[in-house]
Design an enzyme around this catalytic site. Structure first.
Site, PDB file in Angstrom:
ATOM      1  CB  CYS A  53      -1.007  -0.010   1.141  1.00  0.00           C
ATOM      2  SG  CYS A  53      -0.301   0.037   2.811  1.00  0.00           S
ATOM      3  CG  HIS A 104      -4.624  -0.270   3.600  1.00  0.00           C
ATOM      4  ND1 HIS A 104      -3.775  -0.983   2.786  1.00  0.00           N
ATOM      5  CD2 HIS A 104      -5.674   0.109   2.825  1.00  0.00           C
ATOM      6  CE1 HIS A 104      -4.299  -1.040   1.563  1.00  0.00           C
ATOM      7  NE2 HIS A 104      -5.447  -0.381   1.557  1.00  0.00           N
ATOM      8  CG  HIS A 116      -6.668   0.387  -1.764  1.00  0.00           C
ATOM      9  ND1 HIS A 116      -6.714  -0.743  -0.997  1.00  0.00           N
ATOM     10  CD2 HIS A 116      -7.844   0.429  -2.434  1.00  0.00           C
ATOM     11  CE1 HIS A 116      -7.884  -1.352  -1.175  1.00  0.00           C
ATOM     12  NE2 HIS A 116      -8.581  -0.656  -2.040  1.00  0.00           N
TER      13      HIS A 116
END
Length: 156
Positions: A53, A104, A116
């Protein structure tokens, strides 16, 4: 301040007139994100061969001339806090997916969506309103200055 309000107003006008898809279809920001879409997930990855990420956000922002560290928690320490209802394309959105704080990160693209690197799907666009992400949403940060934002969201 007036310039920032104008950019925000234009962003929202575009958001509501374009409908689905990216707000800035032919911008540097959109092109940088598009380059990564479909790439597989790879822990520690920072290239289109595989991203994690923060590697994906680092890659996109590098294409825009902005250096980010390769760690979602460190990226969360940057920029200016932005409320969910003030998000604009290019803002970083952060989540607690592990139960241990920021774990994240993605890039808001407009229309309630963010790009993402998903550990199960690779680089995709998801909705912030999806139950999984809504429950784990921590906050957002604006990394770009108003001038940089205008430069990277203008049509090429």
């Amino acid at each position: 301040m007036k310039k920032r309000l104008t950019v925000t107003a234009v962003s929202f006008a575009l958001l509501f007139t374009i409908g689905t898809g990216s707000v800035f279809a032919d911008s540097k920001l959109d092109s940088a994100i598009d380059e990564g879409l479909g790439s597989p997930y790879s822990a520690g990855g920072t290239t289109t061969s595989g991203f994690d990420c923060s590697g994906f956000t680092m890659y996109v922002f590098n294409k825009l001339g902005i250096d980010l560290p390769h760690q979602s928690g460190s990226q969360f320490e940057m920029g200016t806090k932005v409320s969910k209802d003030e998000l604009i394309a290019g803002d970083l959105v952060f989540f607690n997916t592990s139960g241990d704080g920021i774990s994240h990160v993605g890039i808001y693209v407009g229309n309630g969506e963010f790009a993402h690197a998903s550990s199960s799907k690779g680089v995709v666009v998801s909705k912030l309103s999806e139950s999984y992400y809504e429950k784990r949403y921590v906050g957002a940060k604006r990394i770009m200055s108003s001038e940089k934002y205008e430069a990277v969201t203008a049509e090429q």
